[in-house]
Write a protein that holds these residues in place. Structure first.
Motif, PDB file in Angstrom:
ATOM      1  N   SER A 316      83.205  65.244  29.919  1.00  0.00           N
ATOM      2  CA  SER A 316      82.802  65.403  31.323  1.00  0.00           C
ATOM      3  C   SER A 316      83.263  64.207  32.142  1.00  0.00           C
ATOM      4  O   SER A 316      83.755  64.349  33.263  1.00  0.00           O
ATOM      5  CB  SER A 316      81.283  65.566  31.433  1.00  0.00           C
ATOM      6  OG  SER A 316      80.851  66.779  30.863  1.00  0.00           O
ATOM      7  N   CYS A 317      83.116  63.006  31.583  1.00  0.00           N
ATOM      8  CA  CYS A 317      83.509  61.787  32.292  1.00  0.00           C
ATOM      9  C   CYS A 317      85.018  61.662  32.436  1.00  0.00           C
ATOM     10  O   CYS A 317      85.529  61.297  33.501  1.00  0.00           O
ATOM     11  CB  CYS A 317      82.964  60.556  31.565  1.00  0.00           C
ATOM     12  SG  CYS A 317      81.169  60.409  31.573  1.00  0.00           S
ATOM     13  N   LEU A 318      85.754  61.975  31.373  1.00  0.00           N
ATOM     14  CA  LEU A 318      87.197  61.759  31.372  1.00  0.00           C
ATOM     15  C   LEU A 318      87.988  62.931  31.938  1.00  0.00           C
ATOM     16  O   LEU A 318      89.042  62.739  32.547  1.00  0.00           O
ATOM     17  CB  LEU A 318      87.680  61.460  29.949  1.00  0.00           C
ATOM     18  CG  LEU A 318      87.197  60.153  29.312  1.00  0.00           C
ATOM     19  CD1 LEU A 318      87.741  60.024  27.899  1.00  0.00           C
ATOM     20  CD2 LEU A 318      87.611  58.951  30.153  1.00  0.00           C
ATOM     21  N   ASP A 319      87.489  64.144  31.737  1.00  0.00           N
ATOM     22  CA  ASP A 319      88.262  65.341  32.097  1.00  0.00           C
ATOM     23  C   ASP A 319      87.669  66.129  33.261  1.00  0.00           C
ATOM     24  O   ASP A 319      88.248  67.138  33.674  1.00  0.00           O
ATOM     25  CB  ASP A 319      88.384  66.271  30.881  1.00  0.00           C
ATOM     26  CG  ASP A 319      88.979  65.569  29.672  1.00  0.00           C
ATOM     27  OD1 ASP A 319      89.797  64.655  29.877  1.00  0.00           O
ATOM     28  OD2 ASP A 319      88.620  65.933  28.528  1.00  0.00           O
ATOM     29  N   GLY A 320      86.502  65.684  33.754  1.00  0.00           N
ATOM     30  CA  GLY A 320      85.897  66.378  34.882  1.00  0.00           C
ATOM     31  C   GLY A 320      85.222  67.688  34.521  1.00  0.00           C
ATOM     32  O   GLY A 320      84.974  68.526  35.393  1.00  0.00           O
ATOM     33  N   ILE A 321      84.891  67.894  33.232  1.00  0.00           N
ATOM     34  CA  ILE A 321      84.195  69.113  32.811  1.00  0.00           C
ATOM     35  C   ILE A 321      82.743  69.042  33.295  1.00  0.00           C
ATOM     36  O   ILE A 321      82.043  68.058  33.027  1.00  0.00           O
ATOM     37  CB  ILE A 321      84.234  69.254  31.286  1.00  0.00           C
ATOM     38  CG1 ILE A 321      85.680  69.400  30.795  1.00  0.00           C
ATOM     39  CG2 ILE A 321      83.380  70.425  30.811  1.00  0.00           C
ATOM     40  CD1 ILE A 321      85.826  69.334  29.289  1.00  0.00           C
ATOM     41  N   PRO A 322      82.250  70.056  34.001  1.00  0.00           N
ATOM     42  CA  PRO A 322      80.854  70.020  34.463  1.00  0.00           C
ATOM     43  C   PRO A 322      79.892  69.956  33.278  1.00  0.00           C
ATOM     44  O   PRO A 322      80.077  70.674  32.285  1.00  0.00           O
ATOM     45  CB  PRO A 322      80.697  71.339  35.231  1.00  0.00           C
ATOM     46  CG  PRO A 322      82.090  71.767  35.567  1.00  0.00           C
ATOM     47  CD  PRO A 322      82.955  71.277  34.449  1.00  0.00           C
ATOM     48  N   PRO A 323      78.863  69.115  33.331  1.00  0.00           N
ATOM     49  CA  PRO A 323      77.900  69.043  32.234  1.00  0.00           C
ATOM     50  C   PRO A 323      77.082  70.327  32.141  1.00  0.00           C
ATOM     51  O   PRO A 323      76.746  70.918  33.172  1.00  0.00           O
ATOM     52  CB  PRO A 323      77.025  67.846  32.604  1.00  0.00           C
ATOM     53  CG  PRO A 323      77.145  67.739  34.090  1.00  0.00           C
ATOM     54  CD  PRO A 323      78.533  68.182  34.433  1.00  0.00           C
ATOM     55  N   ILE A 324      76.764  70.738  30.916  1.00  0.00           N
ATOM     56  CA  ILE A 324      75.956  71.955  30.773  1.00  0.00           C
ATOM     57  C   ILE A 324      74.470  71.669  30.993  1.00  0.00           C
ATOM     58  O   ILE A 324      73.666  72.598  31.057  1.00  0.00           O
ATOM     59  CB  ILE A 324      76.165  72.646  29.409  1.00  0.00           C
ATOM     60  CG1 ILE A 324      75.594  71.792  28.263  1.00  0.00           C
ATOM     61  CG2 ILE A 324      77.627  72.964  29.168  1.00  0.00           C
ATOM     62  CD1 ILE A 324      75.521  72.531  26.954  1.00  0.00           C
ATOM     63  N   SER A 325      74.103  70.392  31.109  1.00  0.00           N
ATOM     64  CA  SER A 325      72.711  70.040  31.415  1.00  0.00           C
ATOM     65  C   SER A 325      72.697  69.035  32.570  1.00  0.00           C
ATOM     66  O   SER A 325      72.429  67.851  32.376  1.00  0.00           O
ATOM     67  CB  SER A 325      72.006  69.466  30.190  1.00  0.00           C
ATOM     68  OG  SER A 325      72.765  68.427  29.596  1.00  0.00           O
ATOM     69  N   PRO A 326      72.990  69.510  33.788  1.00  0.00           N
ATOM     70  CA  PRO A 326      73.080  68.621  34.947  1.00  0.00           C
ATOM     71  C   PRO A 326      71.711  68.160  35.427  1.00  0.00           C
ATOM     72  O   PRO A 326      70.668  68.648  34.961  1.00  0.00           O
ATOM     73  CB  PRO A 326      73.759  69.508  35.990  1.00  0.00           C
ATOM     74  CG  PRO A 326      73.316  70.893  35.636  1.00  0.00           C
ATOM     75  CD  PRO A 326      73.261  70.912  34.136  1.00  0.00           C
ATOM     76  N   VAL A 327      71.721  67.258  36.381  1.00  0.00           N
ATOM     77  CA  VAL A 327      70.482  66.672  36.880  1.00  0.00           C
ATOM     78  C   VAL A 327      69.547  67.739  37.438  1.00  0.00           C
ATOM     79  O   VAL A 327      68.319  67.632  37.311  1.00  0.00           O
ATOM     80  CB  VAL A 327      70.787  65.594  37.946  1.00  0.00           C
ATOM     81  CG1 VAL A 327      71.401  66.204  39.204  1.00  0.00           C
ATOM     82  CG2 VAL A 327      69.529  64.803  38.294  1.00  0.00           C
ATOM     83  N   GLU A 328      70.103  68.796  38.048  1.00  0.00           N
ATOM     84  CA  GLU A 328      69.260  69.857  38.617  1.00  0.00           C
ATOM     85  C   GLU A 328      68.370  70.493  37.557  1.00  0.00           C
ATOM     86  O   GLU A 328      67.215  70.856  37.827  1.00  0.00           O
ATOM     87  CB  GLU A 328      70.133  70.928  39.280  1.00  0.00           C
ATOM     88  CG  GLU A 328      70.872  70.470  40.526  1.00  0.00           C
ATOM     89  CD  GLU A 328      72.156  69.721  40.235  1.00  0.00           C
ATOM     90  OE1 GLU A 328      72.806  69.267  41.209  1.00  0.00           O
ATOM     91  OE2 GLU A 328      72.533  69.584  39.042  1.00  0.00           O
ATOM     92  N   ASP A 329      68.903  70.633  36.345  1.00  0.00           N
ATOM     93  CA  ASP A 329      68.107  71.211  35.265  1.00  0.00           C
ATOM     94  C   ASP A 329      67.007  70.261  34.827  1.00  0.00           C
ATOM     95  O   ASP A 329      65.905  70.680  34.462  1.00  0.00           O
ATOM     96  CB  ASP A 329      69.004  71.551  34.070  1.00  0.00           C
ATOM     97  CG  ASP A 329      69.910  72.741  34.340  1.00  0.00           C
ATOM     98  OD1 ASP A 329      69.963  73.195  35.506  1.00  0.00           O
ATOM     99  OD2 ASP A 329      70.568  73.223  33.396  1.00  0.00           O
ATOM    100  N   GLY A 330      67.308  68.959  34.877  1.00  0.00           N
ATOM    101  CA  GLY A 330      66.296  67.967  34.559  1.00  0.00           C
ATOM    102  C   GLY A 330      65.146  68.003  35.550  1.00  0.00           C
ATOM    103  O   GLY A 330      63.969  67.889  35.171  1.00  0.00           O
ATOM    104  N   VAL A 331      65.463  68.194  36.820  1.00  0.00           N
ATOM    105  CA  VAL A 331      64.439  68.281  37.863  1.00  0.00           C
ATOM    106  C   VAL A 331      63.555  69.499  37.644  1.00  0.00           C
ATOM    107  O   VAL A 331      62.320  69.422  37.696  1.00  0.00           O
ATOM    108  CB  VAL A 331      65.090  68.341  39.257  1.00  0.00           C
ATOM    109  CG1 VAL A 331      64.032  68.606  40.327  1.00  0.00           C
ATOM    110  CG2 VAL A 331      65.830  67.043  39.567  1.00  0.00           C
ATOM    111  N   GLU A 332      64.175  70.649  37.377  1.00  0.00           N
ATOM    112  CA  GLU A 332      63.406  71.885  37.182  1.00  0.00           C
ATOM    113  C   GLU A 332      62.477  71.764  35.980  1.00  0.00           C
ATOM    114  O   GLU A 332      61.338  72.239  36.008  1.00  0.00           O
ATOM    115  CB  GLU A 332      64.364  73.066  36.994  1.00  0.00           C
ATOM    116  CG  GLU A 332      63.717  74.423  37.139  1.00  0.00           C
ATOM    117  CD  GLU A 332      63.311  74.766  38.568  1.00  0.00           C
ATOM    118  OE1 GLU A 332      62.585  75.757  38.756  1.00  0.00           O
ATOM    119  OE2 GLU A 332      63.712  74.037  39.499  1.00  0.00           O
TER     120      GLU A 332
END
Length: 352
Positions: A316-332
């Motif tokens: 995700s950091c090197l290739d720009g792949i979206p994380p499958i567990s983004p911050v929005e999921d952490g908030v929910e």
């Protein structure tokens, strides 16, 4: 960038899972480590050949060579450290849970949006190989609409003590520690529906049971038999806006014959048993069919899932792949966990 320079904050037991996985990833370089306990930090640095050692995470974040960080500290420190890392221009992998309160979670989300940097929440069970297999069946529509899930992670004697048993640092007991894994995994596989209502119960009847003899259990590095301010067990019914529901119960301590782990999901075309091992159930030609996927690790493979999680973060950091567990999921997830605790404390269903 062809290689990602990693800094790690917090050298408790979970940190080794991160460190081992980074060391096994050829695109990651362990550059810095930080802990308020300098001796422990230097010991870990020596073990993993990490050149820079810090006792203040702010000083580590000021190092421009550090590009990404893993946060493996007490739950009550996740939010301020994550925000500081984001504002210092670092990409962040924060261990679960994202934080303790909804206000904190929203502040972390705002920092992600403000800085444009990445934050991945450490929901390691999403990265298990058996989940990757099951997800293909779900995404292909083989299970149909998933409308019910049931999760149970019960320890008969498994209160780690130390900071895990100190609510001021952990935010709670088995619900926020292991329950978050079960709830998040089911919610993820159900399609991440919006929560509508939560009814929960928590119980503090048995304590940490430090009186028990002749039976070993994991103890945190700062174990203190006199300290325990968290629940023994919790259960909840979570209802979603799409009318799906999730039933969950978790425990640190329970008069049960044995530890148990059961996670199941049910759709209108098929269902799946995830724990203890992956099994899929459906119908073919008016006959019920049990499908046993032939995979190397049909159950939860802890080290393999951590390797997959770290590899995903690096990519995700090197290739720009979206994380499958983004911050929005952490908030929910923090909204759901807080609602369960509030429901238990107030004796009523919480509506969103």
């Amino acid at each position: 960038m062809s290689q990602l320079n990693i800094g790690l904050v917090g050298t408790g037991s979970i940190s080794e899972s991160h460190l081992q996985a980074y060391r096994a990833n050829p695109r990651a370089k362990l550059l810095a480590i930080c802990d308020v306990n300098e001796e422990r930090a230097r010991s870990m640095a020596s073990k993993y050949d990490i050149p820079h050692v810090y006792t203040d995470y702010r000083e580590m974040f000021a190092n421009p060579e550090v590009q990404a960080v893993s946060i493996c500290t007490w739950n009550n420190t996740h939010a301020p450290i994550s925000i500081a890392a984001l504002e210092a221009g670092k990409q962040v992998l924060c261990e679960k849970p994202l934080c303790i309160t909804v206000d904190e979670a929203l502040q972390v989300q705002q920092a992600v949006e403000r800085t444009g940097n990445l934050l991945q929440v450490g929901y390691v069970r999403r990265h298990a190989s058996n989940i990757a297999v099951l997800k293909k069946f779900i995404d292909a529509g083989d299970l149909g609409e998933i409308y019910y899930a049931k999760a149970s992670l019960l320890r008969r004697l498994g209160n780690p003590g130390g900071w895990f048993a100190d609510k001021s640092r952990s935010g709670g007991g088995p619900l926020i520690d292991i329950g978050v894994h079960a709830i998040d995994l089911c919610w993820y596989l159900m399609g991440r529906p919006k929560v509508k209502a939560v009814s929960g119960n928590t119980y503090a009847k048995l304590g940490n049971r430090s009186n028990i003899e002749n039976y070993s259990f994991y103890q945190a590095a700062d174990y203190d038999a006199s300290l325990n301010t968290v629940e023994d067990m919790a259960n909840a019914l979570i209802r979603f806006e799409n009318d799906a529901s999730l039933l969950v119960d978790v425990s640190f301590s329970l008069h049960a014959k044995q530890n148990s782990a059961l996670i199941n999901i049910y759709g209108d075309k098929g269902g799946a048993e995830i724990e203890p091992t992956l099994s899929i159930v459906t119908e073919r030609h008016n006959t019920i069919v049990n499908i046993e996927p032939q995979i190397s690790t049909p159950g939860f493979d802890f080290s393999g899932a951590f390797q997959n999680e770290i590899d995903h973060f690096v990519a995700s950091c090197l290739d720009g792949i979206p994380p499958i567990s983004p911050v929005e999921d952490g908030v929910e997830m923090i909204k759901i966990l807080n609602a369960i605790y509030d429901s238990a404390a107030e004796g009523r269903e919480i509506h969103f």
